[in-house]
Enzyme design. Structure first.
Site, PDB file in Angstrom:
ATOM      1  N   HIS A 100      11.933  17.157 -13.578  1.00 43.07           N
ATOM      2  CA  HIS A 100      11.582  17.870 -12.346  1.00 43.07           C
ATOM      3  C   HIS A 100      10.164  18.400 -12.439  1.00 43.07           C
ATOM      4  CE1 HIS A 100      13.689  20.626 -15.082  1.00 43.07           C
ATOM      5  NE2 HIS A 100      12.883  21.581 -14.645  1.00 43.07           N
ATOM      6  N   HIS A 102       7.700  21.244 -11.151  1.00 41.56           N
ATOM      7  CA  HIS A 102       7.610  22.548 -10.496  1.00 41.56           C
ATOM      8  C   HIS A 102       6.335  22.575  -9.652  1.00 41.56           C
ATOM      9  CE1 HIS A 102      10.594  24.901 -12.941  1.00 41.56           C
ATOM     10  NE2 HIS A 102      10.322  23.981 -13.851  1.00 41.56           N
TER      11      HIS A 102
HETATM   12  P1  5GP Z   1      13.085  24.187 -16.352  1.00 45.22           P
HETATM   13  O1  5GP Z   1      12.973  25.381 -17.246  1.00 45.22           O
HETATM   14  O2  5GP Z   1      14.224  23.273 -16.737  1.00 45.22           O
HETATM   15  O3  5GP Z   1      11.779  23.465 -16.181  1.00 45.22           O
HETATM   16  O4  5GP Z   1      13.388  24.768 -14.921  1.00 45.22           O
HETATM   17  C1  5GP Z   1      14.600  24.610 -14.267  1.00 45.22           C
HETATM   18  C2  5GP Z   1      14.469  25.282 -12.927  1.00 45.22           C
HETATM   19  O5  5GP Z   1      15.599  24.907 -12.145  1.00 45.22           O
HETATM   20  C3  5GP Z   1      14.429  26.804 -12.983  1.00 45.22           C
HETATM   21  O6  5GP Z   1      13.246  27.268 -12.349  1.00 45.22           O
HETATM   22  C4  5GP Z   1      15.698  27.232 -12.245  1.00 45.22           C
HETATM   23  O7  5GP Z   1      15.527  28.383 -11.473  1.00 45.22           O
HETATM   24  C5  5GP Z   1      16.019  26.010 -11.393  1.00 45.22           C
HETATM   25  N1  5GP Z   1      17.441  25.817 -11.166  1.00 45.22           N
HETATM   26  C6  5GP Z   1      18.422  25.815 -12.091  1.00 45.22           C
HETATM   27  N2  5GP Z   1      19.621  25.568 -11.524  1.00 45.22           N
HETATM   28  C7  5GP Z   1      19.383  25.411 -10.201  1.00 45.22           C
HETATM   29  C8  5GP Z   1      20.232  25.130  -9.082  1.00 45.22           C
HETATM   30  O8  5GP Z   1      21.448  24.990  -9.189  1.00 45.22           O
HETATM   31  N3  5GP Z   1      19.630  25.027  -7.863  1.00 45.22           N
HETATM   32  C9  5GP Z   1      18.284  25.175  -7.707  1.00 45.22           C
HETATM   33  N4  5GP Z   1      17.794  25.061  -6.456  1.00 45.22           N
HETATM   34  N5  5GP Z   1      17.447  25.433  -8.735  1.00 45.22           N
HETATM   35  C10 5GP Z   1      17.993  25.547  -9.964  1.00 45.22           C
END
Ligand code: 5GP
Ligand code: ZN
Length: 118
Positions: A100, A102
């Site tokens: 993903h 950001h």
């Molecule tokens: P990472 O640390 O993996 O780069 O970021 C994961 C992101 O996914 C976090 O910013 C978190 O808030 C978001 N996130 C986690 N679970 C969900 C979800 O069920 N729905 C949405 N919309 N965002 C999520």
């Protein structure tokens, strides 16, 4: 299609999300815990944890979607700038094991740091 992670559940419509963009290979939706207003995640529909394991066509589609969306996301929340980043592997802070991007709208008042400020 297998539901391999929470983002696969969103792709399949099994889990709700505030979707902002969709095409054949890519989905974008608002982050559930936004760092700033408008914080958006852009994901490939295919489940892959790491960017380097993503098929090239999906990687290209992902960047195409980023290019299409980044200015619109910024404008939607009237922000002057944005930070774009990928946590690529658990040791980098990646919590959801599905690639993903950001997109985080930024302003001089948000007191956030630079993406390379490790
Ligand atoms: P990472 O640390 O993996 O780069 O970021 C994961 C992101 O996914 C976090 O910013 C978190 O808030 C978001 N996130 C986690 N679970 C969900 C979800 O069920 N729905 C949405 N919309 N965002 C999520
Ligand atoms: Zn997944």
């Amino acid at each position: 299609m297998q539901t391999r992670c929470v983002f696969c559940g969103i792709v399949q419509g099994l889990k709700p999300a505030l979707r902002v963009y969709e095409d054949d290979r890519v989905l974008a939706f608002l982050d559930i815990h936004p760092s700033t207003p408008g914080h958006t995640l852009i994901i490939p529909k295919v489940h892959e944890a790491r960017l380097e394991d993503l098929p090239e066509e999906d990687a290209a589609a992902l960047f195409r979607a980023l290019h299409r969306l980044v200015g619109r996301i910024r404008a939607a929340v009237d922000a002057p700038a944005s930070t774009v980043g990928i946590n690529n592997g658990p040791e980098s802070g990646q919590e959801v094991p599905h690639v993903h991007i950001h997109v985080i709208p930024r302003s001089s008042q948000d007191r956030g740091g630079i993406v390379q400020g490790i």
